[in-house]
Design an enzyme around this catalytic site. Structure first.
Site, PDB file in Angstrom:
ATOM      1  N   GLY A  52       0.770  -1.245   0.000  1.00 40.67           N
ATOM      2  CA  GLY A  52       0.000   0.000   0.000  1.00 40.67           C
ATOM      3  C   GLY A  52       0.798   1.290   0.000  1.00 40.67           C
ATOM      4  O   GLY A  52       0.292   2.330  -0.422  1.00 40.67           O
ATOM      5  N   ASP A 111       1.418   3.125   4.441  1.00 37.85           N
ATOM      6  CA  ASP A 111       0.287   3.884   3.910  1.00 37.85           C
ATOM      7  C   ASP A 111      -0.643   4.350   5.025  1.00 37.85           C
ATOM      8  O   ASP A 111      -1.001   5.512   5.105  1.00 37.85           O
ATOM      9  CB  ASP A 111      -0.483   3.060   2.853  1.00 37.85           C
ATOM     10  N   ASP A 114      -3.634   1.535  11.253  1.00 32.50           N
ATOM     11  CA  ASP A 114      -5.007   1.151  11.591  1.00 32.50           C
ATOM     12  C   ASP A 114      -4.984   0.524  12.992  1.00 32.50           C
ATOM     13  O   ASP A 114      -4.932   1.253  13.983  1.00 32.50           O
ATOM     14  CB  ASP A 114      -5.497   0.199  10.492  1.00 32.50           C
ATOM     15  N   LYS A 142      -5.713   6.108  11.442  1.00 33.67           N
ATOM     16  CA  LYS A 142      -7.072   5.870  11.949  1.00 33.67           C
ATOM     17  C   LYS A 142      -6.969   5.586  13.436  1.00 33.67           C
ATOM     18  O   LYS A 142      -7.030   4.430  13.861  1.00 33.67           O
ATOM     19  CB  LYS A 142      -7.626   4.584  11.295  1.00 33.67           C
ATOM     20  N   ASP A 170      -5.856  -0.158  -1.550  1.00 33.05           N
ATOM     21  CA  ASP A 170      -6.820  -0.926  -2.347  1.00 33.05           C
ATOM     22  C   ASP A 170      -7.997  -1.417  -1.520  1.00 33.05           C
ATOM     23  O   ASP A 170      -8.008  -1.330  -0.289  1.00 33.05           O
ATOM     24  CB  ASP A 170      -6.128  -2.142  -2.961  1.00 33.05           C
ATOM     25  N   ARG A 176      -6.018   1.067  -6.299  1.00 33.81           N
ATOM     26  CA  ARG A 176      -4.695   1.577  -5.929  1.00 33.81           C
ATOM     27  C   ARG A 176      -4.241   2.746  -6.797  1.00 33.81           C
ATOM     28  O   ARG A 176      -3.486   3.601  -6.357  1.00 33.81           O
ATOM     29  CB  ARG A 176      -3.636   0.473  -6.045  1.00 33.81           C
TER      30      ARG A 176
HETATM   31  P1  5GP Z   1      -2.828  -2.339  10.888  1.00 36.45           P
HETATM   32  O1  5GP Z   1      -1.808  -3.447  11.029  1.00 36.45           O
HETATM   33  O2  5GP Z   1      -2.399  -1.035  11.475  1.00 36.45           O
HETATM   34  O3  5GP Z   1      -4.181  -2.770  11.356  1.00 36.45           O
HETATM   35  O4  5GP Z   1      -3.072  -2.163   9.380  1.00 36.45           O
HETATM   36  C1  5GP Z   1      -2.230  -1.543   8.590  1.00 36.45           C
HETATM   37  C2  5GP Z   1      -2.352  -2.077   7.195  1.00 36.45           C
HETATM   38  O5  5GP Z   1      -3.675  -2.530   6.892  1.00 36.45           O
HETATM   39  C3  5GP Z   1      -2.070  -0.953   6.269  1.00 36.45           C
HETATM   40  O6  5GP Z   1      -0.706  -0.919   5.951  1.00 36.45           O
HETATM   41  C4  5GP Z   1      -2.938  -1.297   5.101  1.00 36.45           C
HETATM   42  O7  5GP Z   1      -2.219  -2.169   4.269  1.00 36.45           O
HETATM   43  C5  5GP Z   1      -4.109  -2.008   5.689  1.00 36.45           C
HETATM   44  N1  5GP Z   1      -5.239  -1.081   5.942  1.00 36.45           N
HETATM   45  C6  5GP Z   1      -5.713  -0.659   7.119  1.00 36.45           C
HETATM   46  N2  5GP Z   1      -6.763   0.169   6.968  1.00 36.45           N
HETATM   47  C7  5GP Z   1      -6.925   0.292   5.632  1.00 36.45           C
HETATM   48  C8  5GP Z   1      -7.857   1.026   4.824  1.00 36.45           C
HETATM   49  O8  5GP Z   1      -8.742   1.758   5.271  1.00 36.45           O
HETATM   50  N3  5GP Z   1      -7.722   0.872   3.483  1.00 36.45           N
HETATM   51  C9  5GP Z   1      -6.771   0.075   2.926  1.00 36.45           C
HETATM   52  N4  5GP Z   1      -6.734  -0.002   1.605  1.00 36.45           N
HETATM   53  N5  5GP Z   1      -5.883  -0.610   3.651  1.00 36.45           N
HETATM   54  C10 5GP Z   1      -5.964  -0.501   4.992  1.00 36.45           C
HETATM   55 MG    MG Z   2      -0.011  -1.975   4.355  1.00 35.30          MG
END
Ligand code: 5GP
Ligand code: MG
Length: 188
Positions: A52, A111, A114, A142, A170, A176
């Site tokens: 991403g 990117d 989350d 987020k 994506d 993307r």
């Molecule tokens: P985390 O490990 O912080 O939960 O997630 C991070 C990864 O999940 C990001 O690098 C991304 O690849 C994916 N991700 C989390 N939220 C989103 C979102 O709203 N849209 C997209 N496309 N990917 C997300």
């Molecule tokens: Mg990612």
């Protein structure tokens, strides 16, 4: 709303623009300025987390280069098991960095932050390789979704709890290449 992409894309994925190309470019330039001020070395290693971050990474390193920073680039791939738009809670390293990180100044770029699990794993792995300086930079954050305590050092924009696409991000492999960041709409 996204002239030039309209019909085809919008029927595939219904979305609402959150940050357009101009806003993103301005913010990326600001982030590069902040990073360049803090960097202890004019030749940092910028590590992007695939997939991403690839567009953000490309714009960020060129913004840094305009500020006379000469970044080297490395990539790693970290992913939640399973796919689609739900985070499973399990994160796996699919591709590690290849360059020597010992005693380097490193900026880890993703990117979106989350739950925090991906960046947290990536940061721990990079930290274990002995950089002298390590900072994290994400285009989007987020904060309401955080499951592990991690804050990025540099954040482009905060977003609410919506699924975002575009500018590298994506939804099930689509979206993307959109030039802006948009929120996927229900039924999109
Ligand atoms: P985390 O490990 O912080 O939960 O997630 C991070 C990864 O999940 C990001 O690098 C991304 O690849 C994916 N991700 C989390 N939220 C989103 C979102 O709203 N849209 C997209 N496309 N990917 C997300
Ligand atoms: Mg990612």
């Amino acid at each position: 709303m996204g002239e030039g992409w309209d019909e085809g894309q919008r029927t595939l994925l219904k979305h609402r623009i959150l940050f357009d190309e101009v806003a993103i470019a301005a913010r990326v330039d600001q982030l590069a300025r902040e990073i360049s001020k803090d960097l202890p070395s004019p030749a940092p290693l910028i590590v992007g987390i695939l997939t991403g971050s690839f567009i953000f990474l490309a714009d960020l390193v060129r913004a840094l280069a305009r500020l006379n920073v000469e970044p080297q680039i490395d990539l790693m791939a970290v992913s939640h098991y399973g796919a689609a738009t739900e985070s499973s809670g399990h994160v796996k390293l699919y591709k590690d960095t290849t360059l020597d990180i010992t005693a380097r100044a490193v900026v880890l770029v993703d990117d979106i932050l989350d739950t925090g699990r991906s960046l947290s794993l990536a940061r721990d792995l990079v930290r274990a390789k002995g950089p002298i300086w390590l900072r994290t930079c994400v285009l989007l954050d987020k904060p309401s979704r955080r499951a592990v305590p991690i804050k990025a050092d540099y954040v482009g924009f905060e977003v609410p709890d919506v699924w975002v696409i575009g500018y590298g991000l994506d939804a099930g492999g689509q979206g993307r290449a959109l030039p802006y960041v948009a929120a996927l709409e229900p039924g999109g």
